[in-house]
Design an enzyme around this catalytic site. Structure first.
Site, PDB file in Angstrom:
ATOM      1  N   GLY A 187       0.960  -1.137  -0.109  1.00  0.00           N
ATOM      2  CA  GLY A 187      -0.029  -0.113   0.353  1.00  0.00           C
ATOM      3  C   GLY A 187       1.321   1.436  -0.092  1.00  0.00           C
ATOM      4  O   GLY A 187       0.006   2.050  -0.494  1.00  0.00           O
TER       5      GLY A 187
ATOM      6  N   CYS B 147     -27.994 -10.007 -15.753  1.00  0.00           N
ATOM      7  CA  CYS B 147     -27.031  -9.423 -16.614  1.00  0.00           C
ATOM      8  C   CYS B 147     -28.332  -9.838 -18.914  1.00  0.00           C
ATOM      9  O   CYS B 147     -28.762 -11.100 -18.100  1.00  0.00           O
ATOM     10  CB  CYS B 147     -25.817  -9.891 -17.334  1.00  0.00           C
ATOM     11  SG  CYS B 147     -25.200  -9.908 -19.639  1.00  0.00           S
TER      12      CYS B 147
ATOM     13  N   CYS C 124     -26.007 -12.860 -20.392  1.00  0.00           N
ATOM     14  CA  CYS C 124     -26.110 -13.929 -20.352  1.00  0.00           C
ATOM     15  C   CYS C 124     -26.628 -14.426 -19.010  1.00  0.00           C
ATOM     16  O   CYS C 124     -26.780 -15.689 -18.503  1.00  0.00           O
ATOM     17  CB  CYS C 124     -24.861 -13.852 -19.955  1.00  0.00           C
ATOM     18  SG  CYS C 124     -23.799 -13.199 -18.410  1.00  0.00           S
TER      19      CYS C 124
ATOM     20  N   CYS D 272     -23.315  -7.263 -18.498  1.00  0.00           N
ATOM     21  CA  CYS D 272     -22.139  -7.593 -18.387  1.00  0.00           C
ATOM     22  C   CYS D 272     -20.692  -7.002 -18.471  1.00  0.00           C
ATOM     23  O   CYS D 272     -20.906  -6.295 -19.478  1.00  0.00           O
ATOM     24  CB  CYS D 272     -21.687  -8.769 -18.677  1.00  0.00           C
ATOM     25  SG  CYS D 272     -22.342  -9.829 -17.876  1.00  0.00           S
TER      26      CYS D 272
ATOM     27  N   CYS E 200     -19.376 -12.314 -19.556  1.00  0.00           N
ATOM     28  CA  CYS E 200     -19.960 -12.452 -20.173  1.00  0.00           C
ATOM     29  C   CYS E 200     -20.795 -13.652 -21.449  1.00  0.00           C
ATOM     30  O   CYS E 200     -21.123 -15.003 -21.631  1.00  0.00           O
ATOM     31  CB  CYS E 200     -20.579 -11.205 -20.867  1.00  0.00           C
ATOM     32  SG  CYS E 200     -22.467 -11.101 -21.453  1.00  0.00           S
TER      33      CYS E 200
END
Lengths: 290, 372, 270
Positions: A33, A242, A245, A267, A273
């Site tokens: 970080g 979605c 899909c 998606c 997808c």
């Protein structure tokens, strides 16, 4: 006088530069970080278009690697295509759109829906690496705040959101606390993706070329999205699947389908997808023939 | 839908073909030769070399042609190439006092050793647009040997009226660092700042320099000297053991003489701002020297109140390759983050409307109670 | 409470601007719960002294020690232990810990002590958040309580100080400096620049809070009336030196130094 000839090094970045970047990456992995300054080099694309991610990828990619590049979750967005071609051209790297097959995934703004595994590396393109930048514009001051672990200011921003809107009004580039020490900008991924960073099996590397900073999250590291006990971080959710899909619990793009404002939700992860849709069709076909 | 659809690869290829076509113009017209560009667009080529941090007029001319005249695009091309070049070593610091000047003017003294020399300048041209560019005869003037052309700041330095080039004693000329090879953090040394200003955007520095003249940072500048000329480059080759001349490059230098400082321990002295750029870059060198001086405010204990005095503000935003990249990246798809914002703003509006409806019901209820 | 050692002990302290001393040879002890006024005209060195005490200016001569408290790890009944710190030797981290947990600073100009465009609640809540508070409702109710204590109406909690009057801004600043329970508060002309009637109310509020909380305060002022109203002891400064000190009533009623006499009489005449 003879005409000048232009010759590029093999792999574009020279080995010396790659070593410089790798040293910064190692330091980043050692201090999760923490933003490591590095002598960001020019690469043949504009600053802000992934020059940090490209330098990181260029420094770690080898002949045995398979590269996937996504922008907004999609493999076929123009900038993703452009970066993938760049590496095919200068590094001779094999490329893929399949998340599982990739050893390196360079991304802008998304983490794939398919869970990552050990030995995979995510490379994030980062525009503004400093999570405190819009609260305190001065680098000299933000560096001090990180060093002294003074993050009161970050919480003031979250406090103000709740006071004004009733909840934290940050939906992307949502700040995280890495390994209990450094507050870090996850790059402009939607807060939807934040939970995927926590205890991820893959190594996550972040490159900010224009701002000359590199940072990292080693595999299996705690990544906590900031919040209050009584107003905890809440990733965005979609209350629908979605429309291509049928997957639910995935990040969706809203796409206009007519000129009257009609939309459909699909998606954002094109690879996920496509494969979910194909698998669905196959299942249907099998059911029919059975 | 330029990205959401399949076919990104094809779109890119087509776009590049179209770009090439637009850059070609009439197919039967001759292409501009890079040598023509280099020689007839010398000022433009200079700017690309300066901001590209690479002295190579041929490549700068080629970059400009490839970029169809887009200066920042040409600078980006040049820099991306430059960064891949192997580095063999360092040159000896250039001696601008020794350069036989093609142009040299001072605003501080009427007469100076070596004389003033207008040289090739747009100054005093009448700026009347013309159809025909003429090339008048250049008279072959007998020039005095230009050995003695000391810098004006050196002349002022004799009586210590201006701060010295370097501390008098015990100074060992520390390695200035290299902005392009080492990580940078603020605050910077003056050497690093000058490197950044040197490759900084001419327009940005011009505006900042201008702002110091209008009271946003009090400089009180005088042009001690501006000179343009060719200077010898000597390469410090360790295996030979001494410096070897490797060629000459054209440079523009500006020494700006500024407001004096002094205190109880030190007699008042003029201070300096410095500008040095590749090629014919007088405007850039002058702007650079104004901004350099403004950025030394802290060194002289001056109040820092104006943008040009603010190191982080100036240095972090002076690089035009970075600036144009980040501004232009806004045209890349951002629909994932925008989708996140859309979701939020919709829910905020829903909550707002619910609250208002509730308030309206409550006040309606109150009104009724009032009537009863 | 530790009663044998002063909270702040200043010995031969001086700060130099170039070859000139802004203040020099300052000696005093400040005890817990004590309010010390530093009075003098502008240029007398009183602001330099304050800057030096609060670690904003360097200590070029002498020493300043401060008695800090720490959570006791073991042993002591009351759970805290005391440690004498030589301020000149502190790292930046330690100095900032003192600012977060034990010291407050009320500026003359509220804009220097507040985030003018962050809500009053956010301003008062920030020190709590800096000290690790992570519960929004608790932070907000604590901020609300403190705003009430400094007489800011609770319906202004979400408004930014930029929209407040001068007197209100100072009260928010005071709340922000008291919310985390400091032991020592520095105040730099906290009431100057306000209308006379607003000044009187604010002074009254400060006096009341200081007494309730048992705070030690170093307050710099050019106004003898302010010193009279809230301080126990007074230092009079002139040309960078302390020329007289003692109990405030004594200094103002029976000034010894000719300069103090002049100051006091000019007030009376004024």
């Amino acid at each position: 006088m003879s005409a000048p000839r232009i010759v590029y090094n093999e792999g574009y970045l020279d080995e010396q530069t790659k070593r410089v970047v790798r040293r910064a990456l190692l330091k980043g992995v050692a201090i999760p970080g923490f933003q490591v300054p590095f002598a960001s080099r020019e690469v043949p694309m504009p600053r802000g278009w992934g020059t940090g991610g490209v330098q990181v990828t260029a420094s770690i990619i080898g002949p045995s690697d398979t590269l996937k590049v996504i922008d907004q979750g999609a493999d076929d967005t123009t900038n993703a295509v452009s970066i993938r071609h760049f590496f095919e051209k200068v590094a001779g790297a094999a490329s893929t759109t399949l998340t599982e097959q990739a050893s390196i995934i360079q991304t802008r703004h998304r983490i794939p829906e398919t869970p990552l595994r050990e030995h995979q590396i995510m490379v994030y393109q980062v525009p503004i690496p400093e999570p405190l930048r819009f609260l305190e514009p001065r680098e000299t001051e933000t560096r001090r705040l990180h060093a002294l672990e003074e993050y009161g200011l970050m919480y003031v921003k979250l406090y103000e959101d709740i006071a004004k809107y009733g909840h934290i009004a940050k939906t992307y580039d949502y700040p995280v606390l890495v390994n209990g020490r450094y507050v870090m900008a996850p790059s402009p991924i939607p807060s939807f993706d934040n939970p995927k960073m926590h205890q991820n099996a893959a190594l996550q590397l972040f490159g900010a070329g224009r701002e000359k900073r590199i940072y990292a999250i080693p595999p299996y590291t705690d990544v906590e999205s900031l919040g209050f006990e009584d107003f905890p971080f809440e990733p965005q959710r979609f209350d629908r699947p979605c429309e291509i899909c049928g997957s639910s619990g995935v990040y969706l793009d809203e796409v206009f389908i007519d000129d009257k404002g009609g939309v459909m939700f699909v998606c954002s992860d094109t690879d996920y997808c496509e494969r979910t849709a194909t698998a669905g069709e196959r299942r249907q076909t099998m059911e029919k023939s059975a | 839908m330029y990205v959401a659809v399949k076919g990104g690869e094809k779109a890119i290829a087509n776009a590049h073909a179209l770009l090439a076509k637009r850059g070609r113009g009439e197919v039967d017209a001759p292409r501009i030769d890079y040598a023509q560009m280099r020689d007839q667009m010398g000022v433009l080529v200079s700017r690309v070399m300066a901001e590209g941090s690479l002295y190579d007029p041929d490549l700068a001319a080629k970059a400009l042609l490839q970029a169809q005249g887009d200066v920042l695009e040409a600078v980006t091309l040049l820099r991306s190439y430059r960064t891949t070049l192997p580095r063999f070593g360092l040159t000896v610091a250039v001696d601008t006092a020794g350069l036989p000047s093609e142009r040299r003017v001072s605003a501080t003294f009427k007469d100076i050793p070596g004389g003033q020399q207008l040289g090739a300048t747009f100054d005093y041209t009448h700026r009347l647009l013309t159809d025909e560019l003429g090339t008048p005869e250049v008279p072959n003037l007998e020039m005095p040997p230009s050995a003695a052309m000391p810098r004006v700041t050196d002349l002022l330095g004799v009586d210590a009226l201006i701060e010295a080039d370097k501390p008098a004693e015990g100074w060992n000329d520390p390695d200035p660092g290299d902005l392009t090879r080492e990580p940078t953090t603020f605050p910077m040394s003056r050497a690093e700042r000058l490197q950044a200003l040197n490759r900084g955007d001419e327009g940005f520095l011009l505006s900042l320099g201008y702002s110091t003249q209008r009271g946003f940072g009090n400089n009180h500048p005088f042009v001690g000297e501006v000179r343009v000329g060719e200077v010898e480059i000597e390469f410090d080759a360790p295996e030979i053991g001494h410096a070897v001349p490797i060629g000459r490059i054209e440079m523009t230098e500006c020494q700006m003489v500024n407001q004096f400082v002094g205190n109880t321990e030190q007699a008042p002295q003029f201070t300096r701002g410095y500008g040095l750029v590749f090629g014919r870059g007088e405007r850039k060198a002058m702007s650079m020297s104004l901004v350099d001086r403004a950025l030394r405010s802290e060194e002289f204990g001056e109040r820092i109140v104006s943008p040009a005095q603010d190191e982080e503000f100036v240095i972090a935003h002076s690089d035009n390759v970075q600036a144009t990249g980040f501004v232009e990246h806004l045209k890349l798809p951002h629909y994932v983050d925008f989708q996140a914002e859309l979701g939020l703003i919709r829910s905020l509006r829903r909550e707002f409307e619910t609250r208002h409806a509730a308030d309206a019901r409550m006040s309606a209820g109150k009104d009724q109670n009032g009537e009863n | 409470m530790n009663n044998e050692t002063p909270l702040l002990s200043v010995t031969g302290a001086g700060h130099r601007y170039g070859d000139r001393f802004g203040c020099r040879d300052v000696n005093f002890d400040l005890w817990p719960g004590e309010v010390l006024a530093v009075v003098g005209e502008s240029g007398s060195g009183k602001s330099t002294l304050l800057g030096m005490l609060s670690q904003r200016l360097t200590l070029d001569e002498g020493s300043i020690s401060y008695l800090t408290t720490r959570e006791s790890s073991a042993g002591r009944e009351d759970g805290t232990e005391f440690e004498l710190l030589d301020l000149a030797t502190l790292s930046e981290r330690e100095v900032r810990r003192l600012w977060r947990t034990e010291w407050g600073f009320v500026h003359q100009n509220a804009a220097e002590g507040l985030r003018m465009h962050v809500s009053a609640g956010g301003n008062v809540g920030e020190p709590l958040m800096a000290n690790g508070w992570r519960n929004y409702s608790k932070i907000r109710s604590e901020a609300e309580m403190w705003l009430r204590r400094v007489e800011i109406p609770s319906d202004r909690i979400d408004d930014a100080p930029a929209t407040f009057s001068g007197g209100m801004r100072q009260r928010v600043q005071i709340a922000r400096n008291l919310v985390f329970g400091p032991r020592l508060v520095f105040m730099d002309e906290p009431t100057s620049g306000l209308d006379v009637s607003v000044q009187a109310r604010l002074l009254d509020l400060i006096r009341q809070l200081v007494a309730e909380l048992g705070l030690a305060v170093v307050i710099v002022t050019h106004d003898l009336a302010v010193a009279r109203l809230i301080s126990h002891r007074t230092l009079v400064m002139k040309d960078g030196a302390v020329i007289e000190s003692g109990l405030t009533d004594r200094v103002l009623d029976d000034p010894q130094a000719p300069y103090t006499q002049l100051l006091v009489s000019s007030i009376l005449q004024g």
